[in-house]
Design a protein around this motif. Structure first.
Motif, PDB file in Angstrom:
ATOM      1  N   VAL A 282       0.854  -1.182   0.000  1.00  0.00           N
ATOM      2  CA  VAL A 282       0.000   0.000   0.000  1.00  0.00           C
ATOM      3  C   VAL A 282       0.894   1.236   0.000  1.00  0.00           C
ATOM      4  O   VAL A 282       1.833   1.321   0.806  1.00  0.00           O
ATOM      5  CB  VAL A 282      -0.924   0.023   1.234  1.00  0.00           C
ATOM      6  CG1 VAL A 282      -1.874   1.213   1.171  1.00  0.00           C
ATOM      7  CG2 VAL A 282      -1.712  -1.281   1.351  1.00  0.00           C
ATOM      8  N   GLY A 283       0.612   2.176  -0.884  1.00  0.00           N
ATOM      9  CA  GLY A 283       1.376   3.417  -0.933  1.00  0.00           C
ATOM     10  C   GLY A 283       0.702   4.521  -0.145  1.00  0.00           C
ATOM     11  O   GLY A 283      -0.531   4.610  -0.102  1.00  0.00           O
ATOM     12  N   PHE A 284       1.518   5.374   0.487  1.00  0.00           N
ATOM     13  CA  PHE A 284       1.027   6.526   1.250  1.00  0.00           C
ATOM     14  C   PHE A 284       1.833   7.759   0.865  1.00  0.00           C
ATOM     15  O   PHE A 284       3.068   7.724   0.871  1.00  0.00           O
ATOM     16  CB  PHE A 284       1.174   6.296   2.759  1.00  0.00           C
ATOM     17  CG  PHE A 284       0.260   5.254   3.338  1.00  0.00           C
ATOM     18  CD1 PHE A 284      -0.957   5.622   3.892  1.00  0.00           C
ATOM     19  CD2 PHE A 284       0.620   3.916   3.317  1.00  0.00           C
ATOM     20  CE1 PHE A 284      -1.803   4.667   4.442  1.00  0.00           C
ATOM     21  CE2 PHE A 284      -0.216   2.952   3.859  1.00  0.00           C
ATOM     22  CZ  PHE A 284      -1.441   3.329   4.421  1.00  0.00           C
ATOM     23  N   ASP A 285       1.131   8.845   0.574  1.00  0.00           N
ATOM     24  CA  ASP A 285       1.829  10.097   0.277  1.00  0.00           C
ATOM     25  C   ASP A 285       2.381  10.747   1.542  1.00  0.00           C
ATOM     26  O   ASP A 285       3.337  11.524   1.478  1.00  0.00           O
ATOM     27  CB  ASP A 285       0.877  11.076  -0.429  1.00  0.00           C
ATOM     28  CG  ASP A 285       0.498  10.597  -1.825  1.00  0.00           C
ATOM     29  OD1 ASP A 285       1.333   9.899  -2.459  1.00  0.00           O
ATOM     30  OD2 ASP A 285      -0.628  10.889  -2.269  1.00  0.00           O
ATOM     31  N   ASP A 311       9.542   3.911   5.272  1.00  0.00           N
ATOM     32  CA  ASP A 311       9.428   5.346   5.008  1.00  0.00           C
ATOM     33  C   ASP A 311       9.904   5.624   3.584  1.00  0.00           C
ATOM     34  O   ASP A 311      10.433   4.722   2.900  1.00  0.00           O
ATOM     35  CB  ASP A 311      10.153   6.157   6.075  1.00  0.00           C
ATOM     36  CG  ASP A 311      11.664   6.231   5.914  1.00  0.00           C
ATOM     37  OD1 ASP A 311      12.220   5.560   5.024  1.00  0.00           O
ATOM     38  OD2 ASP A 311      12.306   6.964   6.695  1.00  0.00           O
ATOM     39  N   PRO A 312       9.711   6.836   3.055  1.00  0.00           N
ATOM     40  CA  PRO A 312      10.050   7.083   1.654  1.00  0.00           C
ATOM     41  C   PRO A 312      11.494   6.736   1.295  1.00  0.00           C
ATOM     42  O   PRO A 312      11.751   6.168   0.221  1.00  0.00           O
ATOM     43  CB  PRO A 312       9.775   8.581   1.493  1.00  0.00           C
ATOM     44  CG  PRO A 312       8.682   8.865   2.476  1.00  0.00           C
ATOM     45  CD  PRO A 312       9.004   7.999   3.656  1.00  0.00           C
ATOM     46  N   GLY A 313      12.430   7.049   2.190  1.00  0.00           N
ATOM     47  CA  GLY A 313      13.825   6.726   1.903  1.00  0.00           C
ATOM     48  C   GLY A 313      14.077   5.237   1.843  1.00  0.00           C
ATOM     49  O   GLY A 313      14.775   4.726   0.963  1.00  0.00           O
ATOM     50  N   GLY A 324       8.768   8.703  -4.020  1.00  0.00           N
ATOM     51  CA  GLY A 324       8.816   9.447  -2.773  1.00  0.00           C
ATOM     52  C   GLY A 324       7.689   9.150  -1.816  1.00  0.00           C
ATOM     53  O   GLY A 324       7.372   9.976  -0.951  1.00  0.00           O
ATOM     54  N   GLU A 325       7.053   7.993  -1.933  1.00  0.00           N
ATOM     55  CA  GLU A 325       5.965   7.646  -1.027  1.00  0.00           C
ATOM     56  C   GLU A 325       6.413   6.607  -0.019  1.00  0.00           C
ATOM     57  O   GLU A 325       7.384   5.876  -0.223  1.00  0.00           O
ATOM     58  CB  GLU A 325       4.767   7.115  -1.820  1.00  0.00           C
ATOM     59  CG  GLU A 325       5.056   5.851  -2.590  1.00  0.00           C
ATOM     60  CD  GLU A 325       3.856   5.378  -3.394  1.00  0.00           C
ATOM     61  OE1 GLU A 325       2.748   5.892  -3.162  1.00  0.00           O
ATOM     62  OE2 GLU A 325       4.027   4.489  -4.245  1.00  0.00           O
TER      63      GLU A 325
END
Length: 527
Positions: A282-285, A311-313, A324-325
């Protein structure tokens, strides 16, 4: 195990090539152009053994250079760097390979009478300085050092299918243990990243955490009873599903890291092998929204087998995302019933907090590409760490745990403080990424990865400074100094601050009572 690397992680034939090391370093400006060579043991010098084993046990001892070198350190970054630079000054004088509990008793009796330190050793995957001897300071000084390798004691001795449990020797590595349980249709279902290169005894002695992210996360949850050899006698707890009879004897030795006794076997709770599995990403902005989604999942009672928040990194570094998500990797499994409905409920919770479930991939074959990328990166990362170490990069991982009300603050504070420390130590910004490796109804276990450009010959001093900064931040925030990597020698300063003083007094007293000659893993947990 014949192909095991003596200086680095895992199998020798999986070591990164010089070209792969250089390609990695090209992504981090400021590193040398060429990697340090893979160390050749024949070119290194080991001090002569200072002690001679008792004649009756001589056939169980080895002073072979390869054996001594391989038992000098664990597999932490600082261990790899020292080996790369040819520093084997801490090599044990002898390596003992007992095959019976009686031989362990004899080794401890001899060591206590001669003032010889004994460092219990499973498969050597410690990343906290837990299997090396450091003279002076909290460790004291001894006439010699023996590494007590238990891997010859690796049998499943009994299986109780009615109670669904097994009596297993402590030296059994993960694959060896599971191979013996497979014909019974059972599994311990405990799979740490070091599964191939760690033992049941090591898991118990360090209170290790497995791959499964919720419910039964630690080896503690799977212990029915234990048998332990101490310098003053052998103890065995009763097999019980639960007990309220005073302080638990097993709890005294779980996490004792070889300082109070040598775990020789344990009755372990088993499970039927899962046959129904499903997973998704699942992706999160927004990473804060992702944390809220994970909290809702952890408190839902659905108990997913996997619930890793990157986390994005971390998502970018592992190849799980390129935009970047933040990415949540979630999975479910069961030995008894289909799990599609359970996964659907988890994905609904994620959507309710702004998450976007991923598709099955461009190939349309049902394979979640992001999850596969993360799994591949997860298993390959220790080899990448070694490759970066050869290029004199600074690489550190550390894990902690806190309650949900402090999770977002801890995440931001650790990244800021450790990031500032990296820049101060190295003179340039580094990478500080995070994932939630385990989650509980009352809090997560954030796992941080730090990568920075080091200076050749100064790697250890720079790593030490960054490590100190990380431990100080965690202590200030009242977050644990370790969630599943153990204390060892590297986390000892933070552990001393974390434990209550009355407990420290009791632990010192237990050490004095069980190990009166102070020979078992000196310097770990207590001075």
């Amino acid at each position: 195990m014949e192909q095991r690397s003596w200086w680095g992680w895992g199998r020798a034939d999986q070591t990164l090539s010089d070209a792969e090391c250089a390609a990695l370093a090209a992504q981090l400006p400021g590193l040398p152009a060429e990697p340090l060579p893979v160390p050749e043991l024949t070119r290194l010098t080991l001090a002569l053994p200072r002690i001679t084993p008792p004649a009756a046990l001589a056939h169980r001892f080895s002073d072979a250079p390869l054996d001594r070198a391989a038992h000098t350190y664990g597999k932490a970054y600082r261990d790899v760097v020292r080996a790369l630079h040819g520093d084997l000054t801490g090599a044990p004088d002898l390596v003992a390979h007992p095959r019976t509990e009686a031989e362990i008793v004899d080794v401890l009796d001899w060591a206590g009478s001669c003032g010889v330190a004994v460092v219990p050793y499973g498969a050597g995957s410690s990343v906290v300085g837990g299997v090396e001897y450091r003279p002076g300071g909290a460790g004291g000084d001894h006439r010699g050092v023996v590494s007590l390798d238990l891997t010859a004691m690796d049998r499943v001795l009994e299986v109780d299918p009615v109670s669904r449990a097994a009596r297993i020797q402590a030296g059994a590595r993960g694959p060896v243990l599971e191979d013996q349980l497979r014909p019974h249709g059972l599994t311990l279902r405990f799979f740490p990243q070091s599964f191939e290169y760690s033992t049941l005894g090591g898991w118990l002695a360090t209170r290790a955490g497995g791959h499964y992210a919720t419910l039964y996360t630690h080896i503690d949850d799977l212990v029915e009873s234990m048998r332990v050899v101490t310098p003053v006698g052998v103890g065995e707890s009763w097999r019980l599903p639960g007990s309220g009879a005073g302080p638990s004897p097993d709890r005294l030795f779980l996490g004792s890291e070889g300082t109070l006794g040598v775990i020789t076997e344990a009755w372990m709770r088993l499970q039927d092998k899962p046959c129904h599995k499903a997973s998704a990403t699942v992706g999160f902005d927004d990473v804060t929204a992702a944390m809220e989604a994970v909290r809702a999942i952890a408190q839902s009672g659905l108990h997913p087998a996997n619930c890793r928040l990157l986390d994005p990194g971390e998502a970018f570094l592992s190849g799980a995302a390129r935009t970047g998500e933040a990415v949540l990797v979630v999975g479910v499994e069961s030995a008894h019933h289909p799990v599609d409905a359970q996964l659907a409920q988890l994905l609904t919770l994620a959507r309710d907090h702004g998450g976007t479930p991923r598709g099955s991939g461009d190939a349309g074959d049902g394979v979640d590409r992001a999850a596969e990328a993360w799994r591949s990166s997860f298993l390959r990362m220790p080899y990448v760490r070694d490759g970066l170490a050869r290029m004199s990069a600074i690489v550190e991982t550390f894990e902690t745990a806190c309650t949900w009300d402090r999770a977002a603050e801890l995440y931001e504070t650790v990244r800021a403080d450790v990031g500032a420390a990296v820049e101060k130590v190295t003179g340039a910004p580094g990478i500080v990424n995070c994932r939630f490796s385990h989650v509980y109804p009352d809090g997560p276990a954030p796992y941080f990865t730090v990568v920075a450009a080091g200076r050749r010959g100064q790697e250890l001093a720079m790593w030490d400074d960054i490590k100190v900064a990380a431990m100080e931040t965690l202590t200030r925030l009242h977050a644990t100094v370790t969630h599943h990597h153990a204390v060892g020698r590297d986390h000892r300063p933070g552990y001393d601050r974390q434990r209550p003083e009355p407990f420290a007094i009791a632990l010192h007293a237990a050490k004095a009572a069980l190990d009166p000659h102070h020979v078992l893993n000196p310097g770990v947990l207590v001075g």
